[in-house]
Scaffold this motif. Structure first.
Motif, mmCIF file in Angstrom:
data_model
loop_
_atom_site.group_PDB
_atom_site.id
_atom_site.type_symbol
_atom_site.label_atom_id
_atom_site.label_comp_id
_atom_site.label_asym_id
_atom_site.label_seq_id
_atom_site.Cartn_x
_atom_site.Cartn_y
_atom_site.Cartn_z
ATOM 1 N N UNK A 86 68.043 24.947 50.913
ATOM 2 C CA UNK A 86 66.943 25.321 51.806
ATOM 3 C C UNK A 86 65.981 23.982 51.658
ATOM 4 N N UNK A 87 65.182 24.129 52.909
ATOM 5 C CA UNK A 87 64.111 23.209 52.968
ATOM 6 C C UNK A 87 63.185 23.448 52.416
ATOM 7 N N UNK A 88 62.578 22.864 51.348
ATOM 8 C CA UNK A 88 61.376 22.796 50.723
ATOM 9 C C UNK A 88 60.070 22.208 51.171
ATOM 10 N N UNK A 89 59.085 22.926 51.820
ATOM 11 C CA UNK A 89 57.959 22.457 52.284
ATOM 12 C C UNK A 89 56.638 22.796 51.628
ATOM 13 N N UNK A 107 56.595 15.429 45.959
ATOM 14 C CA UNK A 107 57.825 14.752 45.407
ATOM 15 C C UNK A 107 58.345 14.818 44.142
ATOM 16 N N UNK A 108 57.580 14.867 43.118
ATOM 17 C CA UNK A 108 57.921 15.037 41.996
ATOM 18 C C UNK A 108 58.613 16.264 41.752
ATOM 19 N N UNK A 109 58.132 17.266 42.265
ATOM 20 C CA UNK A 109 58.767 18.781 42.348
ATOM 21 C C UNK A 109 60.071 18.645 42.955
ATOM 22 N N UNK A 110 60.444 18.020 43.783
ATOM 23 C CA UNK A 110 61.548 17.888 44.651
ATOM 24 C C UNK A 110 61.495 18.479 45.625
ATOM 25 N N UNK A 111 60.392 18.547 46.519
ATOM 26 C CA UNK A 111 60.082 19.161 47.872
ATOM 27 C C UNK A 111 60.432 18.069 48.805
ATOM 28 N N UNK A 112 60.895 18.564 49.951
ATOM 29 C CA UNK A 112 61.483 17.758 50.956
ATOM 30 C C UNK A 112 60.193 17.182 51.842
ATOM 31 N N UNK A 113 59.381 17.864 51.932
ATOM 32 C CA UNK A 113 58.421 17.244 52.953
ATOM 33 C C UNK A 113 56.937 18.293 52.663
ATOM 34 N N UNK A 114 55.876 17.537 53.404
ATOM 35 C CA UNK A 114 54.518 18.110 53.231
ATOM 36 C C UNK A 114 53.971 18.301 54.620
ATOM 37 N N UNK A 115 53.505 19.760 54.702
ATOM 38 C CA UNK A 115 53.048 20.143 55.875
ATOM 39 C C UNK A 115 51.577 19.629 55.499
ATOM 40 N N UNK A 116 51.016 18.780 56.536
ATOM 41 C CA UNK A 116 49.786 17.844 56.468
ATOM 42 C C UNK A 116 48.629 18.534 57.268
ATOM 43 N N UNK A 139 54.371 8.327 51.140
ATOM 44 C CA UNK A 139 54.567 9.044 49.820
ATOM 45 C C UNK A 139 55.603 9.887 50.153
ATOM 46 N N UNK A 140 55.570 10.859 51.208
ATOM 47 C CA UNK A 140 56.549 11.932 51.241
ATOM 48 C C UNK A 140 56.833 12.094 52.864
ATOM 49 N N UNK A 141 57.715 12.394 53.439
ATOM 50 C CA UNK A 141 58.066 12.923 54.768
ATOM 51 C C UNK A 141 57.154 13.889 55.096
#
Length: 339
Positions: A86-89, A107-116, A139-141
Motif C-alpha cells: 500500500x502507498x503510505x502517505x 521517512x524513518x517510519x517507512x512512509x513513502x511520501x508526504x502530503x505537503x 528529505x522525502x518524496x
C-alpha cells in the motif's frame, strides 16, 4: 514488498482515503477503533492511506495532545499487515523547520511520501514557498497539495505550480481548491513542465466523478486525473474504490454524470457545505458512528461538531442514494476489524 514501486502505483491511479481520528468521550485516542478504521479501508480495497492530514485533525501535532507519531505508527502497522503493498502517505505541516522534521519522521517510519500543506505560509512569497517545497522534497518524496482557502489554504497561481512541477522529488499533486479555474492551473502547469511522472489526484470532493472523466489537453499533450486522495473517501469507502474503477479512462455518459451529482450531493451533507464546511470532520464521524466504526463524533476541539441541520442532511442523502453506502459490507466485517 521491499521492492514495491509506489511511484508506479501512484501513476496507475488508486483510491486513497484521508484517515480520521478515533477518540473516546474523554478525547483520548481510541486505539481499537483507530486500527479498525485502517482495517476497514484496507479491506475495502484502497491503494493507500493518507494519515496525519486535515481529516486526521491537525491538532494531533500539539505537544499537549501528542498523537502525531502514535497515529502514524498505528496506521503504518496496519498497512504493513495488509498482505499487499500500500502507498503510505503522511501529512506534513508548518514552517520549514517543522515540515522538515515531520518529513524525517515519516521517512524513518517507512512512509513513502508526504502530503505537503502550505497553510503555514499563507503570507509567504512565491519564492519562499518554492524553496520550502524544495527543502522538504530533499528529505522525502512530496505530494503537492492545493487546499481551498476556506479551510486554511491560499490561492496559488499557475506560475507557482509551473515552478513546483520542476522540483525533482515531486511524485503527485492533490488538487483540492474546489475551483475549476485553479484545478486547470495545476494540470496545465504539470503538462507544460513535461512531468509525465507526476501523478494527478483529485481532492475536489465537490467534483470527483467529473474530474476523472475529463481529458485535459494542452500543446498536443493530454493528461487525466487518475486517482483520488479524499476526505470524502473515508466513508462509504468500498463504493469509492468501485467508483474509481468505473471511471478509469471512461468517457462521460449521462449515467456517470448523474452519479457524479449524487456523490457531490452526498459530500455537501458530509462536509457541511451549507455552513462553510464547519462540520466537515464531524460529518464524516457521524457516518462512521452510524456504521459502528466510531463510538461518537468527538474531535480534539470540543467546539467542533455537526452544524444545525447537518444530521438531517445526512439522513436525506442516505435515503436518496442507498446505492452509494457500504453499510452491509461494514456490518459483515466490523467485529473482525474491532479485534
Amino acid at each position: 514488498m521491499n521492492n514495491f514501486d509506489f511511484r508506479s502505483t501512484l501513476r496507475h491511479g488508486i483510491a486513497i482515503p484521508a484517515h480520521p481520528l478515533a477518540l473516546t468521550a474523554q478525547r483520548k485516542l481510541d486505539e481499537r477503533r483507530q486500527r479498525a478504521l485502517a482495517r476497514y479501508y484496507i479491506a475495502a480495497g484502497v491503494g493507500g492511506l493518507a494519515v496525519g492530514v486535515h481529516t486526521t485533525q491537525f491538532a494531533i501535532r500539539d505537544p499537549r495532545v501528542g498523537l502525531f507519531r502514535p497515529v502514524l505508527e498505528l496506521a503504518k502497522e496496519e498497512m504493513d499487515r495488509a498482505g499487499r503493498p500500500l502507498v503510505c502517505i503522511g501529512g506534513i505541516c508548518g514552517g520549514t523547520p517543522q515540515a522538515v522534521a515531520e518529513a524525517e519522521m515519516l521517512r524513518d517510519l517507512g512512509y513513502h511520501a508526504g502530503l505537503l500543506s502550505l497553510g503555514a505560509l499563507r503570507v509567504g512569497t512565491e519564492e519562499e514557498m518554492i524553496e520550502h517545497c524544495r527543502t522538504v522534497a530533499q528529505v522525502l518524496p512530496v505530494v503537492g497539495f492545493y487546499l481551498q482557502p476556506s479551510v486554511g489554504g491560499r490561492v496559488l497561481p499557475y506560475a507557482f505550480w509551473r515552478r513546483f512541477a520542476e522540483i525533482e522529488n515531486i511524485v503527485a499533486i492533490k488538487m483540492a481548491p474546489f475551483n475549476r479555474y485553479q484545478t486547470l492551473d495545476v494540470v496545465r502547469a504539470v503538462i507544460e513542465a513535461g512531468r509525465d511522472d507526476i501523478a494527478l489526484y483529485t481532492g475536489n470532493d465537490d467534483n470527483i466523478v467529473a474530474d476523472f472523466l475529463t481529458p485535459y489537453r494542452y500543446g498536443g499533450k493530454e493528461r487525466r486525473i487518475i486517482g483520488g486522495l479524499l476526505g470524502h473517501w473515508s466513508v462509504w469507502t468500498q463504493r469509492a474504490v468501485e467508483l474509481l474503477e468505473k471511471c478509469r479512462n471512461a468517457n462521460a455518459t449521462p449515467e456517470l454524470l448523474r452519479l457524479g451529482i449524487e456523490v457531490t450531493d452526498s459530500n455537501a451533507a458530509f462536509f457541511d457545505a451549507a455552513n462553510a464546511f464547519h462540520g466537515c470532520i464531524a460529518g464524516l464521524h457521524e457516518v462512521l458512528r452510524r456504521q459502528g466504526l466510531l463510538e461518537g463524533l468527538w474531535c480534539l476541539d470540543e467546539h467542533e461538531s455537526l452544524s444545525l441541520g447537518q444530521r438531517e442532511e445526512i439522513d436525506r442523502v442516505y435515503a436518496a442514494y442507498p446505492h452509494l453506502n457500504d453499510d452491509v459490507f461494514v456490518a459483515e466485517h466490523r467485529d473482525e476489524w474491532m479485534r
